[in-house]
Design a protein around this motif. Structure first.
Motif, PDB file in Angstrom:
ATOM      1  N   GLN A 234      13.842  -3.236  -5.225  1.00  0.00           N
ATOM      2  CA  GLN A 234      14.286  -4.209  -6.226  1.00  0.00           C
ATOM      3  C   GLN A 234      14.795  -5.494  -5.591  1.00  0.00           C
ATOM      4  N   ARG A 236      13.904  -9.489  -4.180  1.00  0.00           N
ATOM      5  CA  ARG A 236      13.017 -10.631  -4.358  1.00  0.00           C
ATOM      6  C   ARG A 236      12.268 -10.957  -3.062  1.00  0.00           C
ATOM      7  N   VAL A 238       9.922  -9.267  -1.435  1.00  0.00           N
ATOM      8  CA  VAL A 238       9.420  -8.177  -0.600  1.00  0.00           C
ATOM      9  C   VAL A 238       9.127  -6.978  -1.489  1.00  0.00           C
ATOM     10  N   ASN A 239       8.000  -6.333  -1.235  1.00  0.00           N
ATOM     11  CA  ASN A 239       7.628  -5.161  -2.027  1.00  0.00           C
ATOM     12  C   ASN A 239       8.572  -3.995  -1.739  1.00  0.00           C
ATOM     13  N   ASP A 240       8.752  -3.138  -2.740  1.00  0.00           N
ATOM     14  CA  ASP A 240       9.500  -1.905  -2.510  1.00  0.00           C
ATOM     15  C   ASP A 240       8.851  -1.144  -1.358  1.00  0.00           C
ATOM     16  N   THR A 241       9.672  -0.705  -0.414  1.00  0.00           N
ATOM     17  CA  THR A 241       9.154  -0.126   0.827  1.00  0.00           C
ATOM     18  C   THR A 241       9.932   1.126   1.175  1.00  0.00           C
TER      19      THR A 241
END
Length: 252
Positions: A234, A236, A238-241
């Motif tokens: 969650q 901003r 950057v993708n959930d990782t």
């Protein structure tokens, strides 16, 4: 002069008050620091918060909350576990664990530095939680600086500038485990080409609900080296990782 006439004035540069601390655990750290709360404080024209164990002390169960900082030189938060060991012979290396820092706002932090969390090989800073953290840095870091590897200096006196200029503008985290950073906003004023976070030799790091300004020239938000167990959610930009295996080097 302020004691004589009852006024509040900024001291002259030769007094170097800008380069002194306001709240610090350590440096002389033969004895332990335990069960401590620090709350509702103002830092102005000084260094930031320092938590340091380099002489064998155990620092644990510390809560820091509701702090404002303005015009901060060097690191807004400096947490250092080292092995200077100036004390009784054969004293084992100490520890720093179970530290909570929440609701801290920092404006005009010196651009060369970042918040620093650093243990030494085999002795990590442990169980650190940071939330509600807002930092505006002066910025200005170069791409060359982003590639710099700060020296270890395991036995050195702990100072926020002991490693030199930082390769990240937000957080430099090395030799640490169980790190949780949530609800944090990081930004800079002058263009900065460094990543927001640099992690090296870190286990079990969790990041959530971040609002972080990306460095210029599409710099990564995270620069990872020898990291095991990373989650980012969650946040901003950057993708959930979820990374469970050892990551020797990766950028996000």
């Amino acid at each position: 002069g302020t004691l004589l006439d009852g006024t509040y004035k900024v001291s002259r540069p030769e007094y170097k008050s800008y380069h002194t601390g306001r709240i610090k655990l350590g440096t002389e750290s033969n004895g332990d620091f335990k069960n401590i709360t620090i709350t509702n404080c103002i830092f102005d024209r000084c260094r930031g918060l320092a938590i340091e164990s380099v002489d064998g002390s155990h620092i644990e169960d510390v809560v820091v909350s509701n702090i404002t900082m303005r015009h901060i030189s060097q690191a807004p938060v400096f947490i250092r576990l080292g092995s200077r060991m100036r004390g009784p012979e054969n004293t084992p290396i100490g520890s720093i664990r179970r530290i909570s820092i929440e609701n801290v706002i920092v404006s005009d932090a010196e651009g060369e530095f970042s918040s620093i969390i650093s243990g030494i090989p085999g002795h990590p800073v442990e169980d650190l939680r940071i939330s509600g953290y807002r930092v505006v840095s002066q910025g200005g870091g170069s791409a060359e600086l982003a590639n710099r590897e700060p020296p270890e200096k395991e036995k050195a006196y702990p100072e926020p500038d002991m490693f030199g200029a930082m390769p990240a503008y937000g957080f430099f985290i090395r030799h640490a485990r169980e790190i949780e950073i949530t609800e944090t906003k990081l930004s800079y004023i002058q263009p900065d080409a460094r990543p927001a976070f640099l992690l090296n030799d870190v286990q079990d790091a969790s990041f959530a609900r971040l609002n972080v300004q990306r460095g210029i020239n599409n710099a990564p938000l995270f620069d990872l080296h020898n990291v095991t167990g990373l989650s980012v959610a969650q946040s901003r930009g950057v993708n959930d990782t979820q990374l469970s295996e050892m990551i020797s080097e990766q950028k996000l």
